[in-house]
Design an enzyme around this catalytic site. Structure first.
Site, PDB file in Angstrom:
ATOM      1  N   SER A 126       1.029   0.058  17.332  1.00  0.00           N
ATOM      2  CA  SER A 126       1.473   0.164  15.952  1.00  0.00           C
ATOM      3  C   SER A 126       1.086   1.518  15.366  1.00  0.00           C
ATOM      4  CB  SER A 126       0.928  -1.003  15.135  1.00  0.00           C
ATOM      5  OG  SER A 126       1.793  -1.295  14.060  1.00  0.00           O
ATOM      6  N   LYS A 178       5.979  -9.522 -10.808  1.00  0.00           N
ATOM      7  CA  LYS A 178       4.715  -8.793 -10.902  1.00  0.00           C
ATOM      8  C   LYS A 178       3.600  -9.487 -10.133  1.00  0.00           C
ATOM      9  CE  LYS A 178       1.718  -5.787 -12.205  1.00  0.00           C
ATOM     10  NZ  LYS A 178       1.704  -4.482 -11.518  1.00  0.00           N
TER      11      LYS A 178
END
Length: 308
Positions: A126, A178
């Site tokens: 990764s 949010k």
């Protein structure tokens, strides 16, 4: 009696002055030694650094955003005594910002005209794989675990546990997205769609970095970028690495292909201060890293790393 006392005080004062002078001399010598230690790397291997040395940057463990490291790489790019760099990787991955920042710093080092070669050791997955992309040559062991080209956005839901304990969490937000993700309630369909869009964008960035670094079509990289890991031998067949080998092979490549003089000394790049070297880690960075990754108000843990 008074004259004898004054004489003793005078003798004591002279002794004190001599001791102070000695400590001042020792302090000056210590400062000179520290300066020599700081600038000695540029002098090793030849007069005025004409011969120079090769840097070894070892990246181990989780990759995080490290300002000191990127600044040290930038200084190395400008140091005439640094003739090239061996990037030695043993990492399962790390944060998006950490991998991106280190990749950019290494790319600038390579673009400064100095050769950069990467050596993958046990694991370079990764973000650990991504930071090797600026290298002009990438070596891996046959058994190295590499690849894992993918992105993870992680959260958790403890709402059921909270209800069992009779605890209810209240949250006020300025908009419906949010508070996503929220560990106290399931992910909403709108929140899931928004986060999946973020994940796809990050994944596309990762694929683009690999495609540019390996000079491969983006479509071919995308086909390989499903998050799986590859052995070094598999990665070689897929053109994700260039050769099987380790540091001896990397040094031979620097001499044969990058035309560096044979036998240049290798110095480790260590941007840490004396206290960090003694402890082996920075307490301040550790606390800051935990807080920023797991406790930030707007934080969602986004990583480029090998899934556990």
């Amino acid at each position: 009696m008074s004259a004898s006392l004054e004489h003793d005080l005078l003798v004591d004062r002279r002794r004190l002055k001599r001791r102070l002078a000695l400590w001042r001399v020792l302090a000056v010598l210590a400062v000179l030694a520290a300066l020599f230690a700081a600038f000695a790397p540029g002098l090793e291997g030849g007069v005025g650094g004409l011969r120079g040395h090769v840097l070894r940057l070892s990246v181990e463990g989780t990759i995080t955003d490290d300002r000191k490291m990127t600044e040290a790489i930038a200084r190395a790019a400008k140091d005439p005594a640094v003739r090239g760099m061996i990037l030695s990787i043993d990492s399962p991955g790390g944060t998006v910002a950490g991998g991106e920042g280190l990749h950019a710093a290494l790319l600038r080092f390579r673009d400064s005209g100095k050769p950069l070669v990467a050596v993958m050791r046990g694991t370079a997955a990764s973000a650990g794989y991504m930071i090797a992309m600026p290298a002009q040559r990438v070596f891996a062991r046959e058994s190295t675990l590499t690849g894992s080209i993918g992105v993870i956005l992680q959260s958790f839901d403890v709402g059921e546990l909270m209800r069992t304990l009779g605890i209810r969490a209240e949250m006020l937000t300025s908009g419906p997205l949010k508070g996503e993700p929220n560990p106290f309630r399931p992910l909403s369909p709108e929140g899931r769609a928004a986060l999946e869009a973020v994940l796809r964008d990050m994944h596309a960035q990762f694929v683009a970095l690999v495609a540019a670094g390996r000079a491969l079509p983006a479509e071919e990289v995308a086909r390989l970028a499903d998050g799986r890991v590859y052995t070094g031998r598999q990665a070689l067949a897929l053109k994700l690495v260039d050769s099987i080998g380790g540091e001896p092979e990397a040094r031979a490549w620097l001499e044969a292909e990058a035309k560096l003089p044979a036998g240049l000394p290798v110095r480790d790049l260590d941007p840490r201060g004396p206290a960090e070297r003694a402890l082996g880690f920075s307490l301040r960075a550790l606390v800051r890293g935990i807080a920023s990754e797991w406790g930030a108000i707007d934080g969602v843990r986004a990583v480029w790393q090998l899934p556990r």
